[in-house]
Every structure is written in C-alpha cells, then in structure tokens.
Design an enzyme around this catalytic site. Structure first.
Site, PDB file in Angstrom:
ATOM      1  CE  LYS A   1      -6.334  -0.271   4.705  1.00 58.86           C
ATOM      2  NZ  LYS A   1      -7.599  -0.386   3.958  1.00 58.86           N
TER       3      LYS A   1
ATOM      4  CG  HIS B   1      -7.019  -8.042   1.289  1.00 59.73           C
ATOM      5  ND1 HIS B   1      -7.270  -8.432  -0.007  1.00 59.73           N
ATOM      6  CD2 HIS B   1      -6.708  -6.720   1.229  1.00 59.73           C
ATOM      7  CE1 HIS B   1      -7.113  -7.390  -0.821  1.00 59.73           C
ATOM      8  NE2 HIS B   1      -6.778  -6.350  -0.091  1.00 59.73           N
TER       9      HIS B   1
ATOM     10  CE1 TYR C   1      -6.755  -6.876  -7.260  1.00 55.82           C
ATOM     11  CE2 TYR C   1      -7.190  -7.658  -5.041  1.00 55.82           C
ATOM     12  CZ  TYR C   1      -6.777  -6.662  -5.892  1.00 55.82           C
ATOM     13  OH  TYR C   1      -6.389  -5.442  -5.397  1.00 55.82           O
TER      14      TYR C   1
ATOM     15  CG  HIS D   1      -4.717   1.160  -4.158  1.00 61.25           C
ATOM     16  ND1 HIS D   1      -4.023   1.099  -2.969  1.00 61.25           N
ATOM     17  CD2 HIS D   1      -5.835   0.405  -3.964  1.00 61.25           C
ATOM     18  CE1 HIS D   1      -4.700   0.366  -2.107  1.00 61.25           C
ATOM     19  NE2 HIS D   1      -5.805  -0.078  -2.682  1.00 61.25           N
TER      20      HIS D   1
ATOM     21  NE  ARG E   1      -3.696  -2.040   2.785  1.00 56.01           N
ATOM     22  CZ  ARG E   1      -3.527  -3.148   3.496  1.00 56.01           C
ATOM     23  NH1 ARG E   1      -2.380  -3.346   4.143  1.00 56.01           N
ATOM     24  NH2 ARG E   1      -4.481  -4.054   3.578  1.00 56.01           N
TER      25      ARG E   1
ATOM     26  NE  ARG F   1      -3.156  -3.138  -1.592  1.00 56.04           N
ATOM     27  CZ  ARG F   1      -2.818  -3.997  -0.634  1.00 56.04           C
ATOM     28  NH1 ARG F   1      -1.552  -4.346  -0.476  1.00 56.04           N
ATOM     29  NH2 ARG F   1      -3.741  -4.502   0.163  1.00 56.04           N
TER      30      ARG F   1
END
Length: 296
Positions: free
Chosen positions: A169, A265, A274, A239, A145, A242
């Site tokens: 995150k 994730h 995806y 992004h 990210r 990514r």
C-alpha cells in the site's frame, strides 16, 4: 410524521441518488424508530429533542441491538434531520452530542496449523493444481495481500535468494522471505508456467488458464473451492492465509515489530490485533491446563 418520511424517501432517491439498498435500510430503521419516539409523547418532528434520541438508542440497546445496528439507526436519523433542517421543519439539531456506542474491532479469523497443513496437501500433476498450491504456499509463507500476489511479475521472485519483492500500500516496496516449502512448489510451478502461457507473452508470475495474469476474483474462487474439497470447516480466502501467517509467526516469535514489517503495516496499532489472538490462545491453554482454572 409519516408524510415527512415519504418526502425523505424522495429526497434520498432523487436528490441524493442513494442506492435502493441504502434507501430501504434507512427507511426500515426509521419505521422501527418512529413508534418508539411516539411512545415518548412525540407528535411531530418539530418537537424532536436530544433526550428523545438518547432514549431511543438506550431502548434499542436494551433490546440487544449491536453497536453496528445502532450506528445505522443513528445514520438514518442524522440524514432525516439534515433533510428536516433544510426544509425548515426543524430549526435546531437534536443529534448534537448523541453518539453511537463504540464498535468492537472484529478479530481476524485464521486457520490453525493443522488446518493449513490439510489445505496444502495438494499432490497432483495438473498445472493448475500446482499453480494453486504455489500461490497458497506463498500466501502462507510470506503473508502477502491478495493485491500484492496477483500483481507479482516473475523478476520480483528470486528462488536463489528465497525472497520476493512486493509493492504494498502506498507504493512501498518490501522484501519478504520465501520458505522452503513455498520455494519448492514455486519451482515446480515455474517449470510448468510456459505451458500455461500458450505462446503468449506475459510477465505475470501467476497465470490464468488463458495465459494472462490471474485475477483477484479467480484466486478467491480457487481458494474457496480448495477449502471445501479439503474438508475444512471454515471458508478459506486469501486474507485468512495472511492472518494465519501473522498469528502463527507471532505465537512462535513474540516479535510484534518484525511481524509489522513483514505485513507492511504502517502503524504498529494495526498489527497489535494479533496480540489479542495470541492472548486468546494462551488463555485457552491456561483454562485447559491450570489446576485452579479447571471447572469441577
């Protein structure tokens, strides 16, 4: 009914202190909705019922409004009704049970392999160009990210082990592999990094031309510029690299769980977007190659 809208404007501006942009959008939606409600026989807000709201949404939908636009109309109506209930103009909520159509989740846009190769064809002795290529190689190699990349400090990168430790995150750390090309350009960049420091002390891996940690905005601007100078037909941003990393890896490996881990994730459902991209690619190949799929 128009007087109520003017009072509603004052409520949004003065009491709720909404931005001018939000107030303008809400009033624009209500100005469009009002004639349609009046065409149903509505003469005052006291008479507004659930069927009026449902008929309004149905008509706007038939006119081709997107789910996002319909959601904005509903949001404006809900705020107006909340105001009318507070003022005592309404004694019931006509929006109960009225829902906006579900918005389709937009598919992430990625670059194909040829576009990535063209983007990364940067060969220059300029330290900033070498830095930019090292950043882009790392984005594409490891699926970082933007926030993760700019927060990297030098000790988090190991070219010996060809891996990088990132804080994702929720403060979750993950260790990501670094590919051959990315390692090669990171080594070139690290050899020139002391010149960018200009005598300062900074632990940041990627530096600005002032010798401090590079900002997110600077990274975004540089990638946009490189996309334009390398004649790509779509805008380049972190992004997108990514997304390209995830899409190309999934196309080759078919290992959704591994891609989830690499992207950081928390839920597999986030990564499953995806699989839709992968299916689109397969469907395109099918349409091109299968004898029964070809149009005569």
């Amino acid at each position: 009914m128009n007087n109520a809208l003017q009072a509603f404007r004052g409520y949004l501006e003065n009491e709720r202190q909404y931005s001018a942009y939000t107030v303008r959008n809400y009033l624009k939606e209500l100005d469009r909705a009002l004639p349609m409600l009046q065409a149903q026989g509505l003469t005052d807000w006291q008479g507004l019922r659930t069927q009026h709201c449902q008929a309004l949404l149905a008509k706007l939908h038939r006119q081709g409004l997107s789910p996002r636009s319909l959601s904005l109309t509903l949001s404006a109506l809900r705020q107006l009704i909340k105001f009318l209930l507070r003022e005592g103009t309404l004694t019931h909520d006509p929006m109960v049970g009225v829902q906006a159509p579900k918005q389709g989740r937009p598919l992430p846009k990625n670059l194909d392999v040829d576009q990535v190769n063209r983007l990364l064809e940067l060969n220059d002795d300029d330290p900033l160009v070498i830095r930019d290529r090292a950043m882009m190689e790392l984005f594409y190699s490891s699926g970082l990210r933007l926030a993760e990349l700019v927060a990297l400090d030098c000790p988090q990168l190991s070219l010996t082990d060809r891996e990088v430790r990132v804080m994702g995150k929720g403060g979750k750390e993950r260790i990501l592999p670094v590919g051959n090309k990315a390692s090669e350009w990171l080594a070139k960049y690290l050899a020139l990094r002391p010149a960018l420091l200009k005598g300062k002390e900074c632990a940041a891996l990627f530096l600005s031309n002032r010798g401090s940690r590079i900002s997110r905005r600077s990274v975004q601007a540089r990638l946009t510029e490189w996309g334009q100078s390398q004649a790509l037909d779509s805008k380049v941003h972190p992004h997108k690299l990514r997304h390209s990393f995830a899409t190309h890896l999934l196309e080759s490996s078919k290992d959704l769980r591994a891609v989830q881990e690499l992207l950081g994730h928390a839920n597999l459902s986030t990564t499953q977007i995806y699989t839709h991209l992968d299916f689109q690619h397969l469907a395109s190949v099918y349409d091109t190659a299968h004898p029964r799929a070809k149009k005569k």
